[in-house]
Write an enzyme that holds these catalytic residues in place. Structure first.
Site, PDB file in Angstrom:
ATOM      1  CB  SER A   1      58.596  37.370  33.586  1.00  0.00           C
ATOM      2  OG  SER A   1      59.228  37.839  32.423  1.00  0.00           O
TER       3      SER A   1
ATOM      4  CE1 TYR B   1      58.123  42.462  35.383  1.00  0.00           C
ATOM      5  CE2 TYR B   1      59.351  41.369  33.628  1.00  0.00           C
ATOM      6  CZ  TYR B   1      58.186  41.537  34.348  1.00  0.00           C
ATOM      7  OH  TYR B   1      57.083  40.769  34.044  1.00  0.00           O
TER       8      TYR B   1
ATOM      9  CE  LYS C   1      56.796  39.854  37.690  1.00  0.00           C
ATOM     10  NZ  LYS C   1      55.450  39.684  38.181  1.00  0.00           N
TER      11      LYS C   1
HETATM   12  N1  LIG Z   1      52.541  41.320  29.542  1.00  0.00           N
HETATM   13  C1  LIG Z   1      53.511  40.425  29.391  1.00  0.00           C
HETATM   14  O1  LIG Z   1      53.989  40.132  28.264  1.00  0.00           O
HETATM   15  C2  LIG Z   1      54.072  39.715  30.599  1.00  0.00           C
HETATM   16  C3  LIG Z   1      55.129  38.806  30.418  1.00  0.00           C
HETATM   17  C4  LIG Z   1      55.630  38.140  31.528  1.00  0.00           C
HETATM   18  C5  LIG Z   1      55.080  38.348  32.788  1.00  0.00           C
HETATM   19  N2  LIG Z   1      54.064  39.236  32.945  1.00  0.00           N
HETATM   20  C6  LIG Z   1      53.512  39.432  34.300  1.00  0.00           C
HETATM   21  O2  LIG Z   1      52.105  39.264  34.265  1.00  0.00           O
HETATM   22  C7  LIG Z   1      51.476  40.086  35.248  1.00  0.00           C
HETATM   23  C8  LIG Z   1      50.369  40.886  34.587  1.00  0.00           C
HETATM   24  O3  LIG Z   1      50.944  41.665  33.540  1.00  0.00           O
HETATM   25  P1  LIG Z   1      50.032  42.575  32.602  1.00  0.00           P
HETATM   26  O4  LIG Z   1      50.711  42.650  31.283  1.00  0.00           O
HETATM   27  O5  LIG Z   1      48.615  42.139  32.678  1.00  0.00           O
HETATM   28  O6  LIG Z   1      50.239  43.985  33.324  1.00  0.00           O
HETATM   29  P2  LIG Z   1      49.175  45.130  33.696  1.00  0.00           P
HETATM   30  O7  LIG Z   1      49.968  46.331  34.047  1.00  0.00           O
HETATM   31  O8  LIG Z   1      48.150  45.256  32.621  1.00  0.00           O
HETATM   32  O9  LIG Z   1      48.484  44.516  34.981  1.00  0.00           O
HETATM   33  C9  LIG Z   1      48.977  44.688  36.290  1.00  0.00           C
HETATM   34  C10 LIG Z   1      47.769  45.007  37.186  1.00  0.00           C
HETATM   35  O10 LIG Z   1      48.220  45.083  38.530  1.00  0.00           O
HETATM   36  C11 LIG Z   1      47.701  46.258  39.144  1.00  0.00           C
HETATM   37  N3  LIG Z   1      48.666  46.623  40.197  1.00  0.00           N
HETATM   38  C12 LIG Z   1      49.991  46.892  40.056  1.00  0.00           C
HETATM   39  N4  LIG Z   1      50.546  47.140  41.258  1.00  0.00           N
HETATM   40  C13 LIG Z   1      49.571  47.008  42.184  1.00  0.00           C
HETATM   41  C14 LIG Z   1      49.514  47.128  43.608  1.00  0.00           C
HETATM   42  N5  LIG Z   1      50.591  47.484  44.316  1.00  0.00           N
HETATM   43  N6  LIG Z   1      48.341  46.919  44.231  1.00  0.00           N
HETATM   44  C15 LIG Z   1      47.230  46.581  43.526  1.00  0.00           C
HETATM   45  N7  LIG Z   1      47.212  46.446  42.186  1.00  0.00           N
HETATM   46  C16 LIG Z   1      48.362  46.666  41.517  1.00  0.00           C
HETATM   47  C17 LIG Z   1      47.594  47.261  38.005  1.00  0.00           C
HETATM   48  O11 LIG Z   1      46.673  48.310  38.246  1.00  0.00           O
HETATM   49  C18 LIG Z   1      47.149  46.364  36.847  1.00  0.00           C
HETATM   50  O12 LIG Z   1      45.749  46.221  36.816  1.00  0.00           O
HETATM   51  C19 LIG Z   1      52.590  40.931  35.864  1.00  0.00           C
HETATM   52  O13 LIG Z   1      52.964  40.346  37.083  1.00  0.00           O
HETATM   53  C20 LIG Z   1      53.713  40.835  34.844  1.00  0.00           C
HETATM   54  O14 LIG Z   1      54.963  40.979  35.455  1.00  0.00           O
HETATM   55  C21 LIG Z   1      53.545  39.922  31.883  1.00  0.00           C
END
Ligand SMILES: NC(=O)c1ccc[n+]([C@@H]2O[C@H](COP(=O)([O-])OP(=O)(O)OC[C@H]3O[C@@H](n4cnc5c(N)ncnc54)[C@H](O)[C@@H]3O)[C@@H](O)[C@H]2O)c1
Length: 375
Positions: free
Chosen positions: A169, A193, A197
């Protein structure tokens, strides 16, 4: 049978390597067990064919970015298994793709899925992702994003899977020293957070050298947009913390107004500037990363953003234009730790992996609007 060149390369490789062993038959090497990194180096030195990635384990594939990436992976002909505990993911977002309901904390469940399938690579989305919550409950973030991530890496190493694409991120940078932010910019996360990362990126760096696990860490900027016609988008049932869904909630009348935090930042209109990247452009960066891992070992880091920043007021204006609705707003105090300007220099990803973003701000807001107003 080993040829002369291989034998000589093996001798050289073992001279510089403390691990592995060589079985010698009548004074000649006949069989070698190599550290993975040494083996890869040899393969590359000898111009041996690279292994194509076919089957991928996607952790967090039921989540927002994961589900869009799974769709693209399937379109591109990859085989996919999703591993997700559905804590924030949606069962419907996985469709007919195989879903293993499991938690990364459960090493037995992980081993089972690795033993049952022959994966060539892992894409690791699963994480806890809310900045504010991470400040209130850092233990949850270190546990899920670091400790559970280590569980995954150990399961990979034990089951012979050596390639991973990791969802990092822009939060790893904290308050940037200059914009656009380059991968070499200093990393000073301002919340747990971002710390988790960055910690995982560092783990990946050391695991590449020690255990031959190659990785691409993608530092996403602000993910936005949806693929509503395929039933894919962010979870509408959750309280929105991201700007575009919050603006659209105000357009829908679900909230009375959109709060704009701070109007005296050093930006052209005084509001914060961010880099919004369409979720499908993020998804395509993962495919490009898999191709990178087919060719190159090591630990690689790339920014994924558009390189263009938009202020909060510009987002609201664009949303008014797309929705044709009034969007009531009010200014509120700055939020602690909110940097004025964050946008990416993603030229490294563009040059090295041939990736480029295809979607502009209008397409991001239009697709979010279609998704958010659908029932
Ligand atoms: N959304 C953003 O703008 C953004 C920006 C930077 C980084 N990210 C990173 O991208 C990734 C996905 O983000 P997102 O927005 O799709 O989030 P999200 O919450 O929609 O997706 C995360 C998924 O991981 C699953 N999960 C979480 N912990 C778990 C565990 N211990 N075991 C099994 N499954 C688990 C959740 O059920 C969910 O389906 C994350 O790692 C997040 O940090 C997202």
């Amino acid at each position: 049978m080993l040829d002369d060149k291989t034998i000589s390369d093996l001798h050289k490789a073992f001279a510089g390597s403390p691990n592995g062993f060589l079985v010698v038959d009548q004074g000649q090497p006949s069989f070698a067990v190599l550290p993975y990194q040494t083996y890869q180096t040899l393969r590359q030195a000898q111009g041996m064919p690279k292994k194509k990635i076919k089957k991928v384990l996607v952790t967090g594939g039921a989540g927002y970015i994961g589900s869009h990436t799974v769709k693209l992976l399937l379109d591109e002909g990859f085989e996919v298994v999703v591993f997700d505990n559905l804590s924030t993911g949606r069962r419907e977002a996985v469709g007919d793709t195989e879903l293993v309901m499991g938690d990364l904390a459960d090493r037995t469940a992980l081993d089972k899925v690795f033993k049952k399938n022959k994966f060539d690579a892992v894409i690791h989305f699963a994480a806890s992702i809310e900045v504010e919550e991470s400040v209130a409950d850092p233990a949850k973030y270190y546990q899920n994003n670091v400790v559970n991530g280590l569980n995954l890496l150990d399961a990979m190493a034990q089951n012979g899977v050596s390639k991973i694409v990791f969802s990092s991120s822009a939060a790893v940078y904290g308050e940037p020293d200059k914009t656009p932010i380059h991968e070499d910019s200093s990393c000073n996360p301002t919340n747990p957070y971002g710390e988790t990362k960055l910690a995982f990126e560092k783990i990946l760096k050391w695991y590449a050298g020690a255990y031959g696990i190659s990785s691409v860490s993608l530092r996403y900027f602000n993910a936005a947009g949806a693929l509503g016609e395929e039933g894919l988008g962010y979870d509408k049932s959750l309280r929105h913390t991201h700007l575009i869904p919050r603006v659209l909630d105000a357009a829908l009348g679900k909230t009375a107004e959109i709060e704009v935090f701070g109007k005296d930042y050093k930006t052209p209109d005084g509001t914060c500037v961010r880099d919004y990247i369409h979720v499908l452009d993020l998804a395509s960066a993962h495919i490009a990363s898999l191709h990178k891992l087919e060719k190159d070992s090591g630990a690689h880091v790339y920014n994924v953003g558009t390189g263009k920043g938009y202020s909060v007021l510009e987002i609201i204006d664009a949303a008014v234009e797309v929705t044709g609705r009034m969007i009531p707003m009010k200014f509120a105090d700055r939020r602690p730790g909110d940097p004025a300007k964050i946008f990416a220099d993603s030229s490294k990803l563009q040059k090295e992996l041939g990736w480029k973003p295809e979607h502009d701000l209008k397409s991001i807001i239009q697709s979010s609007w279609e998704w958010q107003k659908s029932s």
